[in-house]
Design a protein around this motif. Structure first.
Motif, PDB file in Angstrom:
ATOM      1  N   ASP A 169       4.356   2.757  24.895  1.00  0.00           N
ATOM      2  CA  ASP A 169       3.047   3.324  24.564  1.00  0.00           C
ATOM      3  C   ASP A 169       3.145   4.353  23.445  1.00  0.00           C
ATOM      4  OD1 ASP A 169       1.830   1.778  26.414  1.00  0.00           O
ATOM      5  OD2 ASP A 169       1.414   3.369  27.861  1.00  0.00           O
ATOM      6  N   ASP A 172       3.355   2.498  20.266  1.00  0.00           N
ATOM      7  CA  ASP A 172       2.036   1.924  19.967  1.00  0.00           C
ATOM      8  C   ASP A 172       1.068   3.011  19.496  1.00  0.00           C
ATOM      9  OD1 ASP A 172       2.892  -0.573  20.660  1.00  0.00           O
ATOM     10  OD2 ASP A 172       2.133  -0.487  22.706  1.00  0.00           O
ATOM     11  N   ARG A 175       1.777   3.865  15.966  1.00  0.00           N
ATOM     12  CA  ARG A 175       1.302   2.825  15.044  1.00  0.00           C
ATOM     13  C   ARG A 175      -0.210   2.922  14.858  1.00  0.00           C
ATOM     14  NH1 ARG A 175       5.366  -0.120  13.561  1.00  0.00           N
ATOM     15  NH2 ARG A 175       6.914  -0.973  14.991  1.00  0.00           N
ATOM     16  N   LEU A 176      -0.916   3.148  15.963  1.00  0.00           N
ATOM     17  CA  LEU A 176      -2.375   3.285  15.860  1.00  0.00           C
ATOM     18  C   LEU A 176      -2.759   4.545  15.088  1.00  0.00           C
ATOM     19  CD1 LEU A 176      -3.451   2.131  19.399  1.00  0.00           C
ATOM     20  CD2 LEU A 176      -4.390   1.242  17.282  1.00  0.00           C
ATOM     21  N   ASP A 177      -1.925   5.578  15.215  1.00  0.00           N
ATOM     22  CA  ASP A 177      -2.204   6.812  14.475  1.00  0.00           C
ATOM     23  C   ASP A 177      -1.962   6.635  12.978  1.00  0.00           C
ATOM     24  OD1 ASP A 177      -3.215   8.481  16.364  1.00  0.00           O
ATOM     25  OD2 ASP A 177      -1.308   9.377  16.927  1.00  0.00           O
ATOM     26  N   GLY A 178      -1.278   5.562  12.613  1.00  0.00           N
ATOM     27  CA  GLY A 178      -1.111   5.290  11.192  1.00  0.00           C
ATOM     28  C   GLY A 178       0.311   5.381  10.683  1.00  0.00           C
ATOM     29  N   CYS A 179       1.301   5.416  11.568  1.00  0.00           N
ATOM     30  CA  CYS A 179       2.696   5.517  11.134  1.00  0.00           C
ATOM     31  C   CYS A 179       3.177   4.216  10.504  1.00  0.00           C
ATOM     32  CB  CYS A 179       3.597   5.815  12.326  1.00  0.00           C
ATOM     33  SG  CYS A 179       3.678   7.532  12.763  1.00  0.00           S
TER      34      CYS A 179
ATOM     35  N   ARG B  51      -5.062  -5.053  23.597  1.00  0.00           N
ATOM     36  CA  ARG B  51      -4.002  -4.821  22.609  1.00  0.00           C
ATOM     37  C   ARG B  51      -4.190  -5.707  21.380  1.00  0.00           C
ATOM     38  NH1 ARG B  51       0.525  -2.194  24.035  1.00  0.00           N
ATOM     39  NH2 ARG B  51       1.847  -3.567  22.827  1.00  0.00           N
ATOM     40  N   ALA B  54      -6.656  -3.971  19.331  1.00  0.00           N
ATOM     41  CA  ALA B  54      -6.037  -2.812  18.679  1.00  0.00           C
ATOM     42  C   ALA B  54      -5.087  -3.227  17.560  1.00  0.00           C
ATOM     43  CB  ALA B  54      -5.268  -2.000  19.719  1.00  0.00           C
ATOM     44  N   LEU B  56      -2.018  -4.386  18.339  1.00  0.00           N
ATOM     45  CA  LEU B  56      -0.657  -4.184  18.853  1.00  0.00           C
ATOM     46  C   LEU B  56      -0.035  -5.507  19.307  1.00  0.00           C
ATOM     47  CD1 LEU B  56      -1.404  -0.930  20.866  1.00  0.00           C
ATOM     48  CD2 LEU B  56      -0.195  -1.105  18.685  1.00  0.00           C
ATOM     49  N   GLU B  57      -0.852  -6.528  19.456  1.00  0.00           N
ATOM     50  CA  GLU B  57      -0.370  -7.888  19.726  1.00  0.00           C
ATOM     51  C   GLU B  57      -1.095  -8.819  18.752  1.00  0.00           C
ATOM     52  OE1 GLU B  57       1.836  -8.775  21.972  1.00  0.00           O
ATOM     53  OE2 GLU B  57       1.855  -7.104  23.400  1.00  0.00           O
ATOM     54  N   PRO B  76      -2.616  -2.266  12.802  1.00  0.00           N
ATOM     55  CA  PRO B  76      -3.399  -1.403  13.700  1.00  0.00           C
ATOM     56  C   PRO B  76      -4.061  -0.221  12.979  1.00  0.00           C
ATOM     57  CG  PRO B  76      -1.285  -1.909  14.696  1.00  0.00           C
ATOM     58  CD  PRO B  76      -1.262  -2.514  13.330  1.00  0.00           C
ATOM     59  N   LYS B  77      -3.307   0.404  12.071  1.00  0.00           N
ATOM     60  CA  LYS B  77      -3.839   1.615  11.427  1.00  0.00           C
ATOM     61  C   LYS B  77      -5.007   1.308  10.485  1.00  0.00           C
ATOM     62  CE  LYS B  77      -0.446   1.515   7.743  1.00  0.00           C
ATOM     63  NZ  LYS B  77       0.495   2.243   6.938  1.00  0.00           N
ATOM     64  N   VAL B  81      -9.390   1.900  14.902  1.00  0.00           N
ATOM     65  CA  VAL B  81      -9.668   1.956  16.337  1.00  0.00           C
ATOM     66  C   VAL B  81      -8.731   2.998  16.943  1.00  0.00           C
ATOM     67  CG1 VAL B  81     -10.363  -0.463  16.477  1.00  0.00           C
ATOM     68  CG2 VAL B  81      -7.990   0.140  16.895  1.00  0.00           C
ATOM     69  N   PHE B  85      -4.108   5.690  26.323  1.00  0.00           N
ATOM     70  CA  PHE B  85      -3.160   4.920  27.144  1.00  0.00           C
ATOM     71  C   PHE B  85      -3.104   5.446  28.571  1.00  0.00           C
ATOM     72  CE2 PHE B  85      -1.843   4.471  22.787  1.00  0.00           C
ATOM     73  CZ  PHE B  85      -1.431   3.161  22.685  1.00  0.00           C
ATOM     74  N   GLN B  86      -2.684   4.558  29.461  1.00  0.00           N
ATOM     75  CA  GLN B  86      -2.507   4.945  30.863  1.00  0.00           C
ATOM     76  C   GLN B  86      -1.462   6.050  30.987  1.00  0.00           C
ATOM     77  OE1 GLN B  86      -1.314   1.673  33.363  1.00  0.00           O
ATOM     78  NE2 GLN B  86      -0.952   2.973  35.112  1.00  0.00           N
TER      79      GLN B  86
END
Lengths: 277, 361
Positions: A169, A172, A175-179, B51, B54, B56-57, B76-77, B81, B85-86
Motif C-alpha cells: 500500500d 501504491d 505512485r498515486l501521489d506522483g512518484c 485498483r 486508480a 494500480l492494476e 496512476p499519477k 485520483v 487505504f485500509q
C-alpha cells in the motif's frame, strides 16, 4: 519470603552468567589493549597483567614513525568505497527485485543467492588471473572491484528482504501521489529502509576493513596495502612483535567501534527486523 | 480545495490473476458527485476494480473513463485520483504535514500554496494540532484522518476508498463513517468506496454495487437493494442477520399463490406480478419480518434464544431447515419449545430455486 529468596537466587544466577559471558567476550579486547601498551620485555614477563608503565608510544611508532598512517588511510578508503558502492548497487538491485515484476526475476534472484555460497578463497586464483589480464593488479580499482562483487550478494539479499516487507500500500500510495520509479526509491524506500541500510553499512565496512586474503594477493605494493594486510610486517620468520600486532589491532578496532556506536540504534533495528511485529 | 467533480465510467473491464478470472466484463457508470459503494464478499473483485480505476492494476480488456477522458492507458499519477487505504499507507518517516504535502511537493507546488492547502485540510479533519507528529505517534482514527487529509489536499477528481475503516474498532468505525459522509457532503467529490461491511454500505452510499465472482449482481440505492434484491445472492448477502431461505413448490390455493413446504402448512405469498405459479421455488424472509403467531404456517422447535437487550434472536429448526427470527418483543419462549411463525406476504421474496433470480416484482 521464600519467593523473594527464589527471585534473588534467580537474579544472581542470571546476572552471574551474563557477567561471566561479558568477561569472556571482553577478555580478548582487554588482552589486545594491554598488550599494545607493553614493551616486548614486559610482555614476556607477564602476558595478562596491566602494564607497569604504559607504552603509549607504540601508537605513534606504528602510525607515524613506521608510516602506517598510509595503511590506515588505505583501509578507510578501501572499506569506505566498497561499502558505499555495494550499498548503492544493492539498493538498486533490491528495489528491482522487490518492486518490479519482470521475466526471470526469480531465476536472477536465485543466482544472486548462489553468490552467498561462494567463499573468498575459492575464487582467489581466477580473480587474480582476471585482474592480471585486465592490468588491475596493484591498483585501487582492482582491490575494490572483487570485494564489491563478493559483498553484493549479501547486500542484495538483505535489502530485497527488507524492501519486500515494505507494505504494498505504501508503494501504491507513493505512485498515486506522483512518484516516479526513482523518486519512489529515493523518497520512500530508502528512508523507510534506513535501519537495514545501516546494518548493511556496518557489516560491509567491518567485512572489508578486516578483509585479508584478497588484498594480500592483489595489493602487494606498500602504498596500496590496507591495515589488515600490513600486520604481516610484524611477523618475521623467527620473530613476532606481539605488542605491535596488538597496537595495529587496536587501531583497526577503533573505527569499527565508532561506526557501531554511531549507527547502533538503526543497526539493531536492522538486524532484528521482522523478528517482532 | 474543492474541484469540479467528474463522472466515472467503467466499460467492459476484465482482469485475471493467473488462471483465475477476477473481473468478467464489468460495466458501471458513476455520476458526478455520487458516493458509490462496491460491496461484496472477499475475492469478488471489488478491490481489483478499484485498483484498476486508480491505475494500480492494468485491465486485460475494457476502458476506464473519467468524464470525457479515457484514463486506462495513463499512469496512476496522471489520473488525478486519490486513494485512502485500509492500512492508511502513511509514510512512516514523514510527519503529518509532510505526509499530506508529499504529492504537492512532487508536483512542485509553491510553498505558500502547500501550506495553505495542508492547513485547510487539517482544519477540515481536525488535525491542526497533529501536523508535527509522526504516524507512530497517532491513534488508528487519527492515522485514517491523515490518510484522508493526504487525499483531499490534492483536490482529486475522484476519491477511492479501499476498506478504510476495517482496521478500526467498532466504536471508532461508527464515528469515522459519519466523518467520511460529512467530508463527502463538504467536498462533493465523486467517490468509490469498497467494503464488505454491509452496514457501511447501507449507511454511506448513494448507490450500492453488489459484486460476486467478478460480476455485478445488482446496482441500486441502499433501500432498493435491501427491499428488492435482484437475486438470492444479493438477498442473502445484504442484511444482518441474513435473510432466511425456504425451499418449496409453488402452487395456487384457490386464487392465492402459496409455497408448499414439506411438513408445513402452505405459506401464502404476495400477489405482485409473479413470473410463474408452479414449479420449485425458494422464498426469502428477513428475520425481522417473521412473527410468532399461534396459527402461523411454519412450525418448528426453538433451538436457541439470543437476547441482546434491544432485540431477541431465535433460532428455529424443522427437518433439516433452520430459520432466524428477530424481534424487538420480549418473547417468553425457551429452547425446546415448538412455535408457529408467519410473515406478511408482502414481505416475502420469491426466487427461482435453480437460477436464484427474483420471480416476483
Amino acid at each position: 519470603m521464600r519467593n523473594q529468596l527464589k527471585r534473588l537466587a534467580s537474579a544472581i544466577g542470571t546476572h552471574g552468567f551474563l557477567i561471566i559471558f561479558v568477561l569472556i567476550s571482553l577478555f580478548p579486547v582487554y588482552l589486545m589493549f594491554v598488550t599494545s601498551l607493553k614493551s616486548q620485555a614486559e610482555l614476556i614477563q607477564n602476558v595478562f597483567a596491566l602494564p607497569h608503565d604504559a607504552k603509549w608510544d607504540n601508537y605513534p611508532l606504528i602510525v607515524i614513525q613506521r608510516g602506517y598512517y598510509r595503511a590506515v588511510i588505505n583501509s578507510l578508503l578501501f572499506a569506505g568505497s566498497v561499502t558505499i558502492i555495494t550499498i548503492a548497487l544493492s539498493l538498486l538491485a533490491a528495489y528491482a527485485f522487490a518492486v518490479f515484476d519482470f521475466v526471470g526475476r526469480q531465476l536472477l534472484f536465485v543466482l544472486v543467492l548462489v553468490g552467498l555460497m561462494v567463499s573468498e578463497v575459492s575464487i582467489l586464483i581466477p580473480v587474480y588471473q582476471l585482474l592480471k589480464s585486465a592490468n588491475l593488479l596493484n591498483t585501487f580499482v582492482g582491490l575494490v572491484l572483487p570485494q564489491i562483487a563478493l559483498g553484493l550478494s549479501f547486500g542484495i539479499f538483505l535489502m530485497t528482504t527488507f524492501f519486500r516487507e515494505v507494505p504494498k500500500d505504501l508503494v501504491d500510495a507513493a505512485r498515486l501521489d506522483g512518484c516516479t520509479d526513482l523518486q519512489l526509491l529515493m523518497k520512500v524506500m530508502i528512508p523507510v529502509g534506513l535501519p537495514a541500510i545501516s546494518a548493511l553499512a556496518v557489516i560491509e565496512f567491518l567485512w572489508t576493513w578486516n578483509s585479508f586474503f584478497l588484498p594480500l594477493v592483489i595489493a602487494t605494493k606498500q602504498e596500496l596495502m590496507p591495515l589488515a594486510v600490513s600486520i604481516i610486517d610484524f611477523m618475521g620468520r623467527f620473530t613476532f612483535n606481539y605488542e605491535l600486532v596488538a597496537t595495529t589491532c587496536v587501531i583497526m578496532f577503533v573505527p569499527i567501534l565508532i561506526l557501531y556506536i554511531l549507527t547502533q540504534r538503526s543497526f539493531r533495528r536492522g538486524v532484528t527486523m521482522g523478528a517482532v511485529k | 480545495m474543492k474541484q469540479a467533480a467528474e463522472s466515472v465510467s467503467i466499460r467492459g473491464v476484465e482482469k485475471s490473476f493467473g488462471r483465475t478470472k477476477v473481473l468478467k466484463g464489468v460495466d458501471l457508470a458513476i455520476e458526478r458527485e455520487e458516493f458509490v459503494i462496491l460491496l461484496g464478499p472477499s475475492g469478488c473483485g471489488k478491490t481489483t476494480l478499484l485498483r484498476i480505476v486508480a491505475g494500480l492494476e492494468r485491465a486485460e480488456a475494457g476502458e476506464i473513463w473519467i468524464s470525457d477522458r479515457r484514463v486506462d492507458p495513463l499512469e496512476p499519477k496522471e489520473r488525478n485520483v486519490a486513494m485512502v487505504f485500509q492500512s492508511y499507507a502513511l509514510y512512516p518517516h514523514m510527519n503529518v504535514f509532510n505526509n499530506q504535502s508529499f504529492s504537492l511537493r512532487l508536483r512542485h507546488t509553491p510553498k505558500d500554496e502547500i501550506r495553505a492547502r495542508v492547513h485547510q485540510a487539517a482544519k477540515t479533519l481536525g488535525l491542526e494540532q497533529l501536523l508535527e507528529r509522526y504516524p507512530r505517534e497517532l491513534s488508528g482514527g487519527q492515522r485514517q484522518r491523515v490518510s484522508m487529509g493526504r487525499a483531499i489536499v490534492r483536490s482529486p477528481k475522484v476519491f477511492l476508498f479501499d476498506e478504510p475503516l476495517s482496521n478500526l474498532d467498532a466504536q471508532l468505525r461508527v464515528h469515522m463513517r459519519g466523518e467520511i459522509k460529512e467530508l463527502h457532503h463538504h467536498l462533493n467529490t465523486t467517490s468509490i468506496y469498497v467494503t464488505h461491511d454491509q452496514v457501511e454500505a447501507m449507511t454511506m452510499g448513494d448507490r450500492i454495487v453488489v459484486m460476486n465472482g467478478g460480476i455485478i449482481e445488482q446496482i441500486g440505492s441502499p433501500l432498493e437493494v435491501f427491499d428488492k434484491p435482484k437475486n438470492r445472492f444479493v438477498a442473502g448477502f445484504v442484511g444482518s442477520p441474513a435473510m432466511n431461505f425456504i425451499d418449496g413448490e409453488l402452487a395456487t390455493n384457490g386464487s392465492r399463490l402459496v409455497l408448499r413446504v414439506p411438513g408445513q402448512a402452505p405459506v401464502p405469498l404476495g400477489e405482485a406480478g409473479t413470473r410463474r405459479t408452479s414449479g420449485p421455488a425458494t422464498i426469502g424472509i428477513r428475520p425481522h419480518h417473521l412473527r410468532i403467531v399461534g396459527d402461523g404456517p411454519l412450525r418448528g422447535t426453538v433451538k436457541d434464544v439470543q437476547p441482546t437487550g434491544v432485540e431477541t434472536i431465535l433460532l428455529c429448526r424443522w427437518a433439516d431447515s433452520e430459520i432466524l427470527i428477530q424481534t424487538t418483543d420480549r418473547v417468553l419462549v425457551s429452547a425446546g419449545e415448538d412455535i408457529n411463525v408467519s410473515a406478511d406476504p408482502a414481505d416475502i421474496h420469491l426466487f427461482d430455486s435453480e437460477t436464484g433470480e427474483r420471480l416476483d416484482a
